[in-house]
Motif scaffolding. Structure first.
Motif, mmCIF file in Angstrom:
data_model
loop_
_atom_site.group_PDB
_atom_site.id
_atom_site.type_symbol
_atom_site.label_atom_id
_atom_site.label_comp_id
_atom_site.label_asym_id
_atom_site.label_seq_id
_atom_site.Cartn_x
_atom_site.Cartn_y
_atom_site.Cartn_z
ATOM 1 N N HIS A 1 14.060 -1.083 6.988
ATOM 2 C CA HIS A 1 12.676 -1.512 7.238
ATOM 3 C C HIS A 1 11.706 -0.986 6.185
ATOM 4 O O HIS A 1 10.538 -1.370 6.176
ATOM 5 C CB HIS A 1 12.225 -1.099 8.649
ATOM 6 N N VAL B 1 4.282 6.547 5.498
ATOM 7 C CA VAL B 1 4.940 7.248 6.609
ATOM 8 C C VAL B 1 5.945 6.274 7.218
ATOM 9 O O VAL B 1 5.567 5.330 7.912
ATOM 10 C CB VAL B 1 3.910 7.732 7.654
ATOM 11 N N LEU B 2 7.227 6.482 6.922
ATOM 12 C CA LEU B 2 8.257 5.518 7.348
ATOM 13 C C LEU B 2 8.639 5.669 8.812
ATOM 14 O O LEU B 2 9.015 4.701 9.463
ATOM 15 C CB LEU B 2 9.513 5.651 6.485
ATOM 16 N N GLY B 3 8.620 6.898 9.317
ATOM 17 C CA GLY B 3 8.864 7.102 10.743
ATOM 18 C C GLY B 3 10.321 7.160 11.168
ATOM 19 O O GLY B 3 10.648 7.807 12.151
ATOM 20 N N ARG B 4 11.198 6.458 10.469
ATOM 21 C CA ARG B 4 12.616 6.428 10.845
ATOM 22 C C ARG B 4 13.446 6.019 9.635
ATOM 23 O O ARG B 4 12.932 5.395 8.713
ATOM 24 C CB ARG B 4 12.854 5.463 12.013
ATOM 25 N N ARG C 1 9.204 -0.724 -0.437
ATOM 26 C CA ARG C 1 8.021 0.133 -0.545
ATOM 27 C C ARG C 1 8.276 1.484 -1.203
ATOM 28 O O ARG C 1 7.369 2.070 -1.796
ATOM 29 C CB ARG C 1 7.407 0.331 0.845
#
Lengths: 220, 220
Positions: A30, A181-184, A34
């Motif tokens: 996901h 901030v990818l988070g996972r 980026r």
């Protein structure tokens, strides 16, 4: 002494080196592209990929390219994880997949691909891929021999880089911290508490918004 | 418009804003003072703490102090979590604990302390502590009223900052990325995937080795 070097490893502010849900269509999950947006306009990427265009011309030559271009200097071999070679998992169904890079891979050197599922060596242009099931130390010994006195590049992915850092085999680690901030996804730092004790660390902020962080192994 | 600002929030490379095992003796847990070593030599810290000495004199005035000193400009009130006020958890056993800062706290303004266990207001010098059980939005409304047209500072700890970021109440977030890998403690970034979409982000590397990262809320 031949050194083991990591270059252009991009991580998010929260330390993820790739997103969740990697596949053939989404090699970074996901995160999409980026984590590499800083890299695409550089002359290093353009000349490596043949993506020259009106938009980027032959590519930028500023600070980001200065760091990116160090990728190839003095390198005689690469080590990569199987997940960097391709999206397949488990035993090879066949040997049709020959990597992401087409008939002329940009490595121009021997490449040791770490995999529990060995297959015959693969020659593409002036790159030869060796598929081997080896510990990090043994993989480094093989790659060092293949490098003929030059340095060895550790090409990733993040899990492989972390394993080599845990085994204290990495001499030079160039990270690019991207302000998202990818988070996972796959965390680079897990299990590396206290890493700074073995490295000198220098950070350089780029006008593009990323921060280049270079960790240099202190003399043993 | 009054803004909500966070200043001098230090995190490790792996995103921990405090270590594991916080206590009266170790307010940062196993991180000890390592997250704040960039801060201690600055004129801002020295003048706040009275730690003037032969070693630091009246303190440094370079890049780190330039960022650190913005802490106090135009601030009319602070919001802090109870864990910043003191090491106790659960109901107050008594009201003897009056914070870490002695009879003259450095806030010089009203301070809203978020706690599920209310207690009488506490006046120390020109700082008044209000102990309230409030949602982030209600705490901000109260602090904004107390600030009399000036900005409100969100003083931490990290859990409180994360809650206010999740509620999209923060306008300015100054982080200091310290080149250490803590491995465990309180993560700042959890639950904040995509935060960059709401903020402009600018990074400045300091000669001290830390990187100042400023997130500025885009106009709504």
């Amino acid at each position: 002494m031949s050194r083991l070097r990591v270059h252009n490893l991009a991580i998010s502010l929260d330390g993820f080196a790739t997103g969740e849900g990697q596949s053939l269509e989404a090699p970074f999950g996901h995160a999409d592209g980026r984590l590499m947006e800083w890299f695409f306009p550089t002359r290093t990427f353009v000349s490596m990929s043949g993506h020259e265009s009106e938009a980027v011309g032959t590519g930028t030559t500023g600070l980001d390219d200065e760091f990116a271009s160090r990728w190839g200097h003095g390198i005689g071999a690469e080590i990569m994880g199987r997940n960097k070679f391709g999206p397949q998992r488990g035993p090879w169904q066949d040997h049709e997949w020959e990597g992401w890079w087409g008939p002329e891979p940009p490595f121009h050197s021997p490449v040791v691909v770490l995999t529990h599922h060995e297959r015959p060596d693969l020659v593409l242009g002036d790159t030869t891929f060796f598929f081997r099931s080896l510990t990090p130390a043994d993989a480094l010994a093989l790659a060092t021999e293949l490098a003929g006195g030059l340095d060895v590049r550790l090409g990733g992915g993040p899990t492989v880089v972390r394993e080599f850092l845990e085994a204290d085999l990495v001499d030079h680690l160039h990270l690019v911290v991207v302000p998202i901030v990818l988070g996972r996804g796959e965390r680079l730092w897990d299990g590396l508490e206290g890493l700074e004790e073995r490295f000198d660390i220098e950070s350089t902020a780029s006008p593009s918004g990323v921060v280049h962080v270079v960790l240099s192994r202190r003399p043993r």
